[in-house]
Design a protein around this motif. Structure first.
Motif, PDB file in Angstrom:
ATOM      1  N   GLY A 224       0.814  -1.193   0.000  1.00  0.00           N
ATOM      2  CA  GLY A 224       0.000   0.000   0.000  1.00  0.00           C
ATOM      3  C   GLY A 224       0.849   1.245   0.000  1.00  0.00           C
ATOM      4  O   GLY A 224       2.041   1.211  -0.326  1.00  0.00           O
ATOM      5  N   SER A 225       0.256   2.349   0.369  1.00  0.00           N
ATOM      6  CA  SER A 225       0.971   3.623   0.473  1.00  0.00           C
ATOM      7  C   SER A 225       0.478   4.330   1.723  1.00  0.00           C
ATOM      8  O   SER A 225      -0.384   5.213   1.652  1.00  0.00           O
ATOM      9  CB  SER A 225       0.710   4.491  -0.767  1.00  0.00           C
ATOM     10  N   PRO A 226       1.032   3.932   2.904  1.00  0.00           N
ATOM     11  CA  PRO A 226       0.575   4.512   4.174  1.00  0.00           C
ATOM     12  C   PRO A 226       0.744   6.022   4.182  1.00  0.00           C
ATOM     13  O   PRO A 226       1.674   6.541   3.564  1.00  0.00           O
ATOM     14  CB  PRO A 226       1.500   3.848   5.198  1.00  0.00           C
ATOM     15  N   PRO A 227      -0.144   6.748   4.872  1.00  0.00           N
ATOM     16  CA  PRO A 227      -1.255   6.197   5.664  1.00  0.00           C
ATOM     17  C   PRO A 227      -2.573   6.115   4.904  1.00  0.00           C
ATOM     18  O   PRO A 227      -3.567   5.690   5.471  1.00  0.00           O
ATOM     19  CB  PRO A 227      -1.367   7.211   6.807  1.00  0.00           C
ATOM     20  N   THR A 228      -2.597   6.546   3.639  1.00  0.00           N
ATOM     21  CA  THR A 228      -3.881   6.656   2.947  1.00  0.00           C
ATOM     22  C   THR A 228      -4.311   5.395   2.222  1.00  0.00           C
ATOM     23  O   THR A 228      -5.513   5.116   2.117  1.00  0.00           O
ATOM     24  CB  THR A 228      -3.852   7.821   1.941  1.00  0.00           C
ATOM     25  N   ILE A 229      -3.345   4.630   1.695  1.00  0.00           N
ATOM     26  CA  ILE A 229      -3.690   3.440   0.921  1.00  0.00           C
ATOM     27  C   ILE A 229      -3.320   2.198   1.726  1.00  0.00           C
ATOM     28  O   ILE A 229      -2.144   1.950   1.985  1.00  0.00           O
ATOM     29  CB  ILE A 229      -2.945   3.400  -0.424  1.00  0.00           C
ATOM     30  N   PRO A 230      -4.289   1.387   2.141  1.00  0.00           N
ATOM     31  CA  PRO A 230      -4.001   0.170   2.913  1.00  0.00           C
ATOM     32  C   PRO A 230      -3.257  -0.862   2.064  1.00  0.00           C
ATOM     33  O   PRO A 230      -3.250  -0.771   0.827  1.00  0.00           O
ATOM     34  CB  PRO A 230      -5.397  -0.336   3.304  1.00  0.00           C
ATOM     35  N   PRO A 231      -2.643  -1.845   2.695  1.00  0.00           N
ATOM     36  CA  PRO A 231      -1.969  -2.903   1.939  1.00  0.00           C
ATOM     37  C   PRO A 231      -2.953  -3.737   1.134  1.00  0.00           C
ATOM     38  O   PRO A 231      -4.066  -3.997   1.576  1.00  0.00           O
ATOM     39  CB  PRO A 231      -1.290  -3.739   3.032  1.00  0.00           C
ATOM     40  N   ALA A 232      -2.527  -4.126  -0.067  1.00  0.00           N
ATOM     41  CA  ALA A 232      -3.312  -5.007  -0.938  1.00  0.00           C
ATOM     42  C   ALA A 232      -4.713  -4.469  -1.227  1.00  0.00           C
ATOM     43  O   ALA A 232      -5.671  -5.236  -1.309  1.00  0.00           O
ATOM     44  CB  ALA A 232      -3.400  -6.408  -0.336  1.00  0.00           C
ATOM     45  N   ALA A 233      -4.823  -3.166  -1.406  1.00  0.00           N
ATOM     46  CA  ALA A 233      -6.136  -2.552  -1.610  1.00  0.00           C
ATOM     47  C   ALA A 233      -6.395  -2.257  -3.085  1.00  0.00           C
ATOM     48  O   ALA A 233      -5.574  -1.636  -3.761  1.00  0.00           O
ATOM     49  CB  ALA A 233      -6.249  -1.258  -0.805  1.00  0.00           C
ATOM     50  N   ALA A 234      -7.537  -2.696  -3.590  1.00  0.00           N
ATOM     51  CA  ALA A 234      -8.000  -2.270  -4.906  1.00  0.00           C
ATOM     52  C   ALA A 234      -8.477  -0.828  -4.788  1.00  0.00           C
ATOM     53  O   ALA A 234      -8.953  -0.412  -3.724  1.00  0.00           O
ATOM     54  CB  ALA A 234      -9.131  -3.172  -5.396  1.00  0.00           C
ATOM     55  N   LEU A 235      -8.358  -0.074  -5.867  1.00  0.00           N
ATOM     56  CA  LEU A 235      -8.702   1.343  -5.843  1.00  0.00           C
ATOM     57  C   LEU A 235      -9.686   1.686  -6.948  1.00  0.00           C
ATOM     58  O   LEU A 235      -9.754   1.016  -7.983  1.00  0.00           O
ATOM     59  CB  LEU A 235      -7.445   2.198  -6.005  1.00  0.00           C
TER      60      LEU A 235
END
Length: 245
Positions: A224-235
């Protein structure tokens, strides 16, 4: 789109106290609750806010299962450090903190893996359901998109720059970025963004508006891209291709 001088001090400030309260002895928590009326402490002055923030910083990195903190010793160690009267040898303190740092890293790793597994399952279910909707196109890479408005002209290449307006959300609708909210379109190289964007932009034509559903492997991956994008998250993105430069 694009991701004191003593050796133990950085540990306290950068890696180390909201779980601190959870790990304190029950009597200490009850006593604190009585003093505060079972409400969160109110920090008004800068010193009060800094004190509370330091506590939150350290506590948020501790797992109650890793250790049971002695409230009196925590406070004594804090005050002894300020006064330079530590009751333990520096080498022993550094050794203990090193071990605690390892425990904290293991705790962070466990939490990250758990979040990654949960997000992987949720993202897969979301994308599978989305793929069955009318108007959705799925590419060989797994990218999903829906054309909201067609464009005209030549699609950009990976070496060109584009100007776009966009809004990005998690699959639960939580917005994490928006050029619309900033009131300013974004300009960047087609090949300089996440793979899902690079692929989609080369399929769009100027003036087009698409909705993108991007698997984690075409976005920010397992970490992901902390803190906004969680790990293994579809967008999910809404993208308008305004101009190709």
């Amino acid at each position: 789109m694009r991701a004191m001088n003593k050796p133990r001090t950085p540990f306290l400030l950068t890696a180390a106290i909201p779980v601190l309260l959870a790990t304190l002895p029950a009597c200490a928590q009850e006593e604190a609750g009585a003093d505060n009326g079972d409400e969160a402490p109110v920090a008004e002055t800068w010193d009060e806010k800094a004190s509370y923030a330091l506590g939150v910083n350290i506590g948020s990195n501790l797992d109650p299962e890793d250790l049971t903190l002695d409230a009196d010793l925590v406070l004594r160690g804090f005050m002894d450090a300020l006064e330079g009267t530590e009751a333990m040898e520096s080498e022993e303190i550094d050794s203990v903190l090193g071990e605690l740092s390892t425990k904290m890293q293991e705790h962070a790793d466990r939490a990250r893996k758990a979040a990654m597994m949960e997000n992987t399952a949720k993202s897969a279910a979301f994308l599978a359901a989305k793929a069955g909707e009318d108007g959705i196109v799925k590419t060989d890479s797994g990218l999903l998109y829906r054309e909201i408005r067609p464009g005209e002209g030549d699609s950009p290449t990976a070496t060109q720059a584009v100007t776009v307006n966009y809004r990005g959300t998690l699959i639960d609708g939580t917005q994490f970025d928006s050029s619309y909210d900033r009131g300013q379109p974004a300009t960047f190289p087609v090949g300089g963004v996440i793979p899902g964007w690079t692929e989609a932009l080369q399929l769009m034509k100027p003036g087009a508006k698409w909705e993108l559903f991007i698997p984690a492997e075409l976005a920010y991956g397992a970490h992901g891209s902390p803190p906004t994008i969680p790990p293994a998250a579809a967008l999910v993105f809404e993208v308008e291709l305004l101009e190709v430069e």
